[in-house]
Design a protein around this motif. Structure first.
Motif: not given
Lengths: 463, 314, 304
Positions: A367-377, A384-388, A397-399
């Protein structure tokens, strides 16, 4: 005695000679290509026998593995930092290898490595490639190895996980997942007196487009809308319009090709007219988001994976708006295809490496890494449990992109499961949009081509 | 450029050389037989039929290269725009830094240097020994072997892509230096060009050396090689440029940037999703691959051009 | 043996020398010859075998399908691929030879700075096709490219170079000529410089004009060079890969035989057998060209 000895020596020598010859011949034939069989029986159908894949009881993970990537969304730096954290935590070294610049490049390397190269322990698999590897039996089903590595798929977004399932087996884990997104230039929309949102349907946009065209004297844009570059990805984003009209490249979850059905032809006629008749739309040469950033078009559709890049390129020149993909006259949701890539594990490597790779998959997409990956790209969090919340605070805009995940639809099999189909679709659409070919006839031809691919390259592997 | 250049020394020339009855070397010959000897050129002709087309041609050649250099110093938003930015406002090496961050440029450069150095050295040595053998040693069926090597000039390496890939992969050569170098090592061009050159050497000097008891090896390295330095330099230069620019084979046989050569690594800079417009970065990459050859060429163009014309027009 | 002892000595010595010479020959030539045999000739034979297989690159197994790949090529792709190859070859060869000859004529005049000019014109020929392709992609880009910007200044909009197959082919041809015309120019220049001065002087004395002199004296004299250039440029044009791959990676409108063969094996299809069939067809074309060249040359040697 002597006589016997010499005879023995001779026979031993000739025996050695024979062995040498045999080895030589074997080596030669090993170097000179495939073995052949008289019929398609030798085609070798994929590991239908193993639902969960090989067993990993008693295997200890390797200390070093390699990961082939093309760094989708310029993700090299963020991936490397995740790898560094993984090393600190598990002691396993992951060598991140740039194996190409596109999914196709990586796929080509991976494919040809089957002939005798060094295989990676983990490889990027785009939506249109994993099935081919499944058919060729070059990746393993992940059920058991994930279990052994204690990776639980239930917390992943089920739609994304399901994209890599076939015959009850899981063939990849979602990683850099995206959907297309509607991008628009807010100042252009304002200059044309349009509301600050994406259109709800393509019909609505058709009424907006003339206003955007009329405002060109102030906006300096060339087109109200730009269709994304056709090479490679026309087949992907156009599913949106096809589905909106009730059509598709093929019937849902089937190899029944429907690209020349009435709704499909109507959908593509809308696209063709936007370019050839109404002339408010253009086609991007290389990247439609580049053109949006340059102010050459007012709106376009591209991957969410382009989001951060677009924002960087635009800088402070204007505000970028994003929205859900517009619907069509028949359907308004779900009309958004998923896309991007997952990661999978090759078959021909040590179990220890496979297990280590599985452990890394779990870490890469936690969950943590998928969020930081998302933020960078701009790719979407796959858990589903990722804290966005931090993500949204930083880049609202990512929302929109994340919310759109709830209204996605799995892609047409004709595009993702037929080898080379994507190229064929791009070629056909290019013929329609840039050479004025008739929609009906072109789609009929495409259908024949796609059916040919199915019969010759897919069907024999599935039986 | 490889094969066209290669073929400059190809069989096509043999006829010409014999026709002109010459083993004479015309390479250094700069005698200007000007069409305009008919009379002094009127200035209009000199401008419109001389300087003007020449200047236009040179501009067409130089401007794109200049554009490349300028582009490599721009920022992304100076490139992704509808308004032409001629000069970079804030010229910076950012694109070069970015390019290095994306792919391991020093590594790519080293790989290129290594592959070029090893490949070219081996090729030149092979060319010298084979050329000597064909020029001075007797062997049954020599002509046929020579012909077989010559005809290889007509076979582009590209058509061997799949079989050679399978062969090298079968030997475990994917993504290795030797896998990149090995298939291209045979040299028909160098063999041909040097043989022609060796045969034009003064035979009496060599015979005198033989009388003095000099063996083949000593004759080759003490006499033939020193006497043929310009020709060998030509072969070496052409081979180096060739190896440096080689694209299709390294593209196919390498899998990652630990072994990729510069031209192959350059393709990595294009990224499909994400980062819009990598043009400054791409131009920076282009500069790195083009500049070394350009510099070598500017200093040694006489050799390269002379080598070519020597083969082609006798 | 003993009967002919008197002459056997020197002969044996001669034989031994012969043998040593032969061994040296083998040592000198074998590595080179073996490399050429293994990596140039052997693949041609393997290609013929592979071309009869339905075979995915990387797969250990394949199906023998006889001439199926050829049948598929000639019923499906031949028209487009051979057509593209023909257009590409004819235009690039004709273009670079014509412009090259024109430049050579200019360079042959007594002009200040013609040596640097010659080097400049020749330079692109030695540059990396990948680098050159990238540079020109940037120039042709319909939005950010300098060409588009110039056209916009004149109120025109840029053609869609990367989308319309015809324009893509045009674009690659332009760049190919840009890169290769220096080669033609330099070789033509050398040929022009080799034209005997006295012939030109005699023609001038006879009152022949420039174009007349060129047509009836210079052109025939440089015709062997023209033939040589024709052959070499056709061959290199048939093999061109770098520019096509960089500027039009999908091969839209630019899929020549060479590129089709690459795409089939190493592009999105991985069809090694089909690719080998296309390679084999290319080899047959090259073979025909070679035979043609040799026959023509034979005649040249005797009659020219």
């Amino acid at each position: 005695m002597l006589h016997d000895a010499s005879r023995a020596a001779i026979s031993r020598r000739s025996l050695l000679g024979l062995i040498g010859l045999g080895a030589g011949a074997a080596a030669l034939s090993a170097c000179s290509g495939p073995s052949t069989s008289a019929s398609g029986a030798g085609a070798g159908s994929a590991s239908a026998d193993a639902v969960g894949g090989p067993s990993f009881d008693g295997v200890t993970p390797a200390k070093t593995i390699s990961f082939w990537s093309n760094h989708p969304g310029s993700s090299q730096a963020i991936t490397q930092s995740i790898i560094d954290k993984f090393k600190a935590e598990s002691g396993i070294t992951v060598n991140l290898v740039t194996a190409g610049s596109t999914y196709e490049d990586v796929a080509q390397k991976f494919q040809s490595a089957q002939a005798g190269g060094q295989l990676p322990d983990l490889v990027v698999l785009s939506d249109v490639w994993w099935f081919r590897y499944f058919m060729q039996d070059s990746i393993i089903p992940l059920g058991n190895v994930l279990k052994a590595a204690k990776v639980d798929l239930s917390d992943y977004r089920q739609g994304l996980v399901a994209d890599y399932q076939y015959k009850d087996s899981q063939w990849a884990v979602p990683w850099a997942r995206s959907t297309p997104l509607f991008y628009y230039n807010k100042s252009h929309f304002k200059a044309a007196g349009l509301p600050d949102r994406a259109p709800a349907t393509w019909g609505e946009f058709a009424t907006w487009a003339p206003k955007l065209m009329a405002a060109r004297s102030t906006t300096k844009a060339k087109y109200a809308y730009e269709h994304p570059a056709l090479a490679g990805y026309a087949g992907w984003t156009l599913q949106n319009i096809l589905w909106g009209y009730g059509g598709g490249w093929s019937k849902k979850d089937s190899f029944d090709i429907t690209c020349d059905s009435d709704p499909s032809v109507k959908a593509l006629s809308y696209v063709a007219d936007s370019v050839n008749k109404e002339k408010w739309a253009g086609v991007a040469s290389t990247s439609s988001t580049d053109d949006l950033a340059a102010g050459a078009c007012s709106a376009t559709i591209e991957s969410t994976g382009s989001l951060v890049g677009v924002q960087k390129a635009v800088g402070s020149r204007f505000d970028v708006g994003v929205g859900f993909l517009p619907g069509g006259p028949v359907s308004t949701k779900p009309v958004c295809p998923t896309g991007g890539c997952g990661v999978g594990i090759p078959k021909g490597v040590d179990k220890a490496n496979q297990l280590a790779a599985a452990k890394f998959i779990g870490f890469l997409t936690n969950p943590e890494n998928t969020v930081s990956f998302s933020a960078a790209t701009g790719y979407l969090p796959v858990r589903t449990s990722a804290d966005t919340s931090s993500l949204l605070a930083k880049n609202p805009l990512i929302g929109t992109a994340i919310k759109q995940l709830d209204v996605t639809r799995t892609q047409d099999w004709a595009r993702v499961f037929l080898p080379g189909a994507d190229q064929e679709m791009a070629k056909s659409v290019a013929a329609i949009l840039t050479q004025g070919a008739g929609v009906d006839a072109t789609m009929k031809t495409l259908r024949t081509t796609l059916e040919g691919i199915y019969t010759s390259q897919v069907k024999p592997h599935l039986s | 450029m490889s094969l066209a250049l290669t073929r400059a020394g190809g069989p096509a020339i043999v006829g010409n050389a014999e026709r002109r009855g010459g083993r004479k070397d015309h390479s250094g010959h700069e005698a200007t037989v000007d069409e305009s000897i008919v009379g002094p050129d009127p200035w209009t002709r000199r401008v419109f039929g001389g300087y003007l087309p020449l200047i236009i041609a040179c501009l067409i050649i130089v401007l794109p290269l200049l554009w490349m250099v300028l582009g490599s110093f721009k920022t992304a938003d100076e490139v992704i725009t509808q308004d032409l930015v001629l000069w970079p406002h804030h010229p910076s090496f950012a694109a070069y830094a970015n390019a290095s961050a994306k792919v391991n440029f020093p590594q790519l450069f080293m790989n290129s240097v290594l592959v070029t150095a090893v490949g070219a050295t081996v090729k030149v040595v092979l060319a010298i020994t084979s050329a000597y053998a064909f020029a001075f040693l007797r062997f049954p069926g020599k002509r046929i072997i020579f012909l077989a090597i010559l005809v290889a000039l007509m076979v582009p390496s590209q058509v061997s892509l799949v079989p050679n890939y399978i062969t090298i992969a079968g030997m475990g050569g994917v993504n290795t230096y030797w896998g990149i170098i090995l298939p291209g090592l045979g040299t028909a061009f160098g063999t041909f060009l040097l043989r022609q050159n060796f045969m034009s050497l003064p035979i009496d000097v060599l015979e005198a050396a033989e009388m003095d008891g000099a063996g083949h090896l000593s004759r080759l390295f003490r006499m033939v090689v020193p006497m043929s330095t310009p020709a060998i330099a030509t072969v070496a230069l052409v081979t180096i440029v060739d190896e440096w620019n080689n694209y299709i084979w390294p593209l196919v046989i390498t899998t990652d940037d630990s072994r990729m050569t510069l031209p192959v690594g350059l393709t990595l800079l294009k990224n499909i999703e994400g980062d819009p417009s990598a043009y400054p970065i791409l131009m920076a990459g282009a500069v790195v691959v083009i500049l070394p050859v350009l510099i070598v060429f500017l200093f040694l163009q006489r050799y390269i051009v002379a080598g070519l014309t020597q083969g082609a027009v006798k | 043996m003993s009967a002919s002892g008197t002459i056997a000595g020197p002969r044996r010595r001669l034989n031994r020398r012969r043998l040593r010479e032969s061994l040296l020959f083998v040592a000198f030539v074998l590595p080179n010859a073996a490399l050429i045999a293994v990596f140039t000739y052997r693949p041609l034979i393997l290609n013929v075998w592979y071309s009869m297989l339905d075979w995915t690159l990387g797969s250990a197994r394949a199906t023998f399908i006889g001439l199926g790949n050829y049948r598929e090529f000639f019923t499906k792709d031949a028209g487009a691929v051979l057509g593209t190859t023909l257009i590409f070859t004819v235009v690039t060869v004709g273009g670079s030879m014509l412009i090259g000859l024109g430049l050579a004529v200019v360079l042959n005049r007594r002009l200040i700075g013609r040596n640097p000019a010659r080097a400049t014109v020749f330079a692109p020929y030695v540059l990396s096709g990948v680098g050159v392709g990238l540079v020109w992609t940037f120039i042709f880009d319909p939005v950010g490219g300098v060409l588009a910007a110039v056209l916009r200044k004149f109120g025109a909009s840029s053609p869609q170079w990367f989308l319309q197959p015809g324009l893509s082919l045009t674009m690659v041809i332009i760049v190919y000529i840009w890169k290769n015309l220096g080669y033609c120019a330099v070789i033509y220049l050398a040929a022009l410089q080799a034209v005997p001065r006295d012939l030109l002087e005699a023609a001038a004395l006879d009152g022949a004009g420039r174009s007349r002199t060129f047509r009836s004296i210079v052109w025939p004299l440089i015709s062997p060079t023209t033939f040589f250039l024709l052959m070499t440029t056709i061959l290199s044009s048939l093999q061109s890969f770098d520019l096509i791959r960089i500027m039009t990676p999908m091969g839209q409108g630019t899929t020549t035989l060479m590129y089709a063969s690459y795409l089939q094996a190493f592009g999105g299809y991985n069809r090694a057998g089909y690719s080998s069939a296309i390679s084999t067809i290319l080899v047959v074309i090259l073979l025909i060209l070679t035979v043609f060249q040799m026959r023509f040359l034979e005649r040249k040697v005797y009659y020219a």
